[in-house]
Design an enzyme around this catalytic site. Structure first.
Site, PDB file in Angstrom:
ATOM      1  N   SER A 272      84.846  49.029  31.456  1.00  0.00           N
ATOM      2  CA  SER A 272      83.551  49.125  32.127  1.00  0.00           C
ATOM      3  C   SER A 272      82.942  50.533  32.035  1.00  0.00           C
ATOM      4  O   SER A 272      81.739  50.663  31.803  1.00  0.00           O
ATOM      5  CB  SER A 272      83.671  48.693  33.590  1.00  0.00           C
ATOM      6  OG  SER A 272      83.916  47.303  33.683  1.00  0.00           O
TER       7      SER A 272
ATOM      8  N   LYS B 118      88.645  40.756  44.164  1.00  0.00           N
ATOM      9  CA  LYS B 118      87.329  40.114  44.196  1.00  0.00           C
ATOM     10  C   LYS B 118      87.112  39.311  45.479  1.00  0.00           C
ATOM     11  O   LYS B 118      86.009  39.288  46.024  1.00  0.00           O
ATOM     12  CB  LYS B 118      87.144  39.213  42.973  1.00  0.00           C
ATOM     13  CG  LYS B 118      87.051  39.972  41.666  1.00  0.00           C
ATOM     14  CD  LYS B 118      86.793  39.027  40.494  1.00  0.00           C
ATOM     15  CE  LYS B 118      86.698  39.797  39.180  1.00  0.00           C
ATOM     16  NZ  LYS B 118      86.387  38.903  38.039  1.00  0.00           N
TER      17      LYS B 118
ATOM     18  N   ASP C  50      74.416  33.341  45.547  1.00  0.00           N
ATOM     19  CA  ASP C  50      74.904  31.960  45.545  1.00  0.00           C
ATOM     20  C   ASP C  50      76.207  31.811  44.775  1.00  0.00           C
ATOM     21  O   ASP C  50      77.103  31.055  45.181  1.00  0.00           O
ATOM     22  CB  ASP C  50      73.841  31.025  44.950  1.00  0.00           C
ATOM     23  CG  ASP C  50      72.641  30.847  45.874  1.00  0.00           C
ATOM     24  OD1 ASP C  50      72.765  31.169  47.079  1.00  0.00           O
ATOM     25  OD2 ASP C  50      71.586  30.390  45.393  1.00  0.00           O
TER      26      ASP C  50
ATOM     27  N   ASP D  30      80.089  36.840  36.640  1.00  0.00           N
ATOM     28  CA  ASP D  30      80.901  36.323  35.534  1.00  0.00           C
ATOM     29  C   ASP D  30      80.224  35.132  34.856  1.00  0.00           C
ATOM     30  O   ASP D  30      80.198  35.034  33.623  1.00  0.00           O
ATOM     31  CB  ASP D  30      82.289  35.913  36.034  1.00  0.00           C
ATOM     32  CG  ASP D  30      83.156  37.124  36.377  1.00  0.00           C
ATOM     33  OD1 ASP D  30      82.951  38.195  35.777  1.00  0.00           O
ATOM     34  OD2 ASP D  30      84.035  36.988  37.240  1.00  0.00           O
TER      35      ASP D  30
ATOM     36  N   ALA E 130      91.864  26.370  34.997  1.00  0.00           N
ATOM     37  CA  ALA E 130      91.351  26.141  36.348  1.00  0.00           C
ATOM     38  C   ALA E 130      91.492  27.379  37.224  1.00  0.00           C
ATOM     39  O   ALA E 130      91.627  27.274  38.441  1.00  0.00           O
ATOM     40  CB  ALA E 130      92.087  24.956  36.981  1.00  0.00           C
TER      41      ALA E 130
ATOM     42  N   LYS F 146      95.456  21.934  40.369  1.00  0.00           N
ATOM     43  CA  LYS F 146      94.506  23.048  40.372  1.00  0.00           C
ATOM     44  C   LYS F 146      93.144  22.597  39.854  1.00  0.00           C
ATOM     45  O   LYS F 146      92.100  23.024  40.368  1.00  0.00           O
ATOM     46  CB  LYS F 146      95.047  24.201  39.531  1.00  0.00           C
ATOM     47  CG  LYS F 146      96.238  24.909  40.153  1.00  0.00           C
ATOM     48  CD  LYS F 146      96.671  26.099  39.317  1.00  0.00           C
ATOM     49  CE  LYS F 146      97.816  26.849  39.968  1.00  0.00           C
ATOM     50  NZ  LYS F 146      98.260  28.009  39.146  1.00  0.00           N
TER      51      LYS F 146
ATOM     52  N   ILE G 284      87.071  32.660  26.134  1.00  0.00           N
ATOM     53  CA  ILE G 284      86.823  33.894  26.889  1.00  0.00           C
ATOM     54  C   ILE G 284      87.790  35.007  26.486  1.00  0.00           C
ATOM     55  O   ILE G 284      87.582  36.163  26.825  1.00  0.00           O
ATOM     56  CB  ILE G 284      86.876  33.668  28.413  1.00  0.00           C
ATOM     57  CG1 ILE G 284      88.304  33.389  28.890  1.00  0.00           C
ATOM     58  CG2 ILE G 284      85.919  32.572  28.833  1.00  0.00           C
ATOM     59  CD1 ILE G 284      88.448  33.525  30.390  1.00  0.00           C
TER      60      ILE G 284
ATOM     61  N   GLY H  15      84.724  35.854  22.973  1.00  0.00           N
ATOM     62  CA  GLY H  15      84.630  36.166  24.399  1.00  0.00           C
ATOM     63  C   GLY H  15      84.149  37.553  24.751  1.00  0.00           C
ATOM     64  O   GLY H  15      83.919  37.845  25.934  1.00  0.00           O
TER      65      GLY H  15
END
Length: 282
Positions: free
Chosen positions: A20, A69, A81, A106, A133, A161, A221, A244
């Protein structure tokens, strides 16, 4: 740097390997902005206190990586949302009153990557198969439903899951055991791998793509390696593929815009810069 320098950072544990700072540093330099983006290691035992008193950090905002997170989302006075749906925030900022706000970008990063590299990929009334999942799958399912997909099939080795996500996201989603994958591929517009299978150092993702329509888009991803075995197999049979890396880059856009006031672009120079840092030849 002047006293007006706006400071943001990646927070989590560990953060040493995060790219980042490379991404945001590129944008700060490109746009000539008086800003800084660094790394703040937040150990699990002090995560609650850090995010609950985020204003004391001296940061105007932050990204949040694992495993914080959910903790960060719980500390926010306001959530978008996506963050509400996932119970997890990866982007934080202080509003004009000093209240901590959070978003989960994300899913937006996933959509932005496909929009850029496969324009027109999202058919109306589309059908997607999402493998995995975990947290990434949750974000991607939210994104696909927001884009108008009418059927999202969730396939996971641990069926329970996948069932949790079906329950969370409602009637347009359906959970399946891994052995049902072949049957589902025959009517798929989009195939997404959200598992770590195929990542460098992990087991390979071994599936038979024979039932998959050649018109289907395949995306992974995983971005180390950039071209996974899944993508190679799909390309060989003629399917359009998207790697990804762009999801990582596009999910950073909303935070940078909010913190520094400029909406940045994910361009080839940035992509090549990150690839070089990964040791991958563009």
């Amino acid at each position: 740097m002047s006293g007006e320098t706006r400071k943001a950072a990646i927070t989590g544990f560990p953060v040493d390997q995060s790219r980042s700072p490379l991404v945001h540093g590129y944008w700060l330099k490109k746009h000539g902005l008086d800003g800084e983006y660094g790394r703040v290691s937040v150990t699990p035992e002090r995560a609650d206190a850090f995010y609950e008193d985020f204003a004391a950090s001296g940061l105007i905002g932050a990204n949040v990586t694992v495993p914080h997170k959910e903790v960060a989302a719980a500390a926010c006075a306001h959530l978008d949302d996506a963050a509400k749906a996932m119970g997890a925030a990866n982007t934080l900022w202080l509003d004009e009153t000093g209240a901590l706000c959070g978003a989960n970008t994300d899913g937006l990063g996933f959509l932005g990557n496909l929009d850029q590299l496969a324009p027109g990929w999202d058919p109306s009334n589309g059908t997607a198969v999402v493998m995995g999942a975990g947290g990434a799958a949750r974000a991607i399912i939210w994104a696909l439903l927001s884009r108008g997909f009418t059927a999202v099939h969730i396939v996971n080795r641990t069926f329970e899951k996948a069932k949790v996500l079906e329950y969370q996201f409602g009637s347009k989603t359906k959970a399946y055991a891994w052995d049902k994958l072949g049957t589902l591929l025959g009517e798929t517009d989009l195939l997404v791998n959200t598992t770590a299978l195929g990542m460098t150092g992990k087991a390979s993702l071994k599936i038979d793509l024979e039932p998959l329509p050649v018109s289907a888009l395949v995306t992974d991803i995983v971005y180390v390696p950039l071209e996974t075995d899944l993508l190679k197999q799909a390309q060989k049979r003629g399917n359009k593929t998207v790697d990804g890396l762009g999801m990582l880059l596009h999910q950073a856009v909303p935070g940078f815009e909010r913190w520094f006031g400029v909406r940045p672009e994910v361009d080839k120079e940035l992509r090549d810069l990150v690839l070089a840092d990964l040791g991958v030849t563009p």
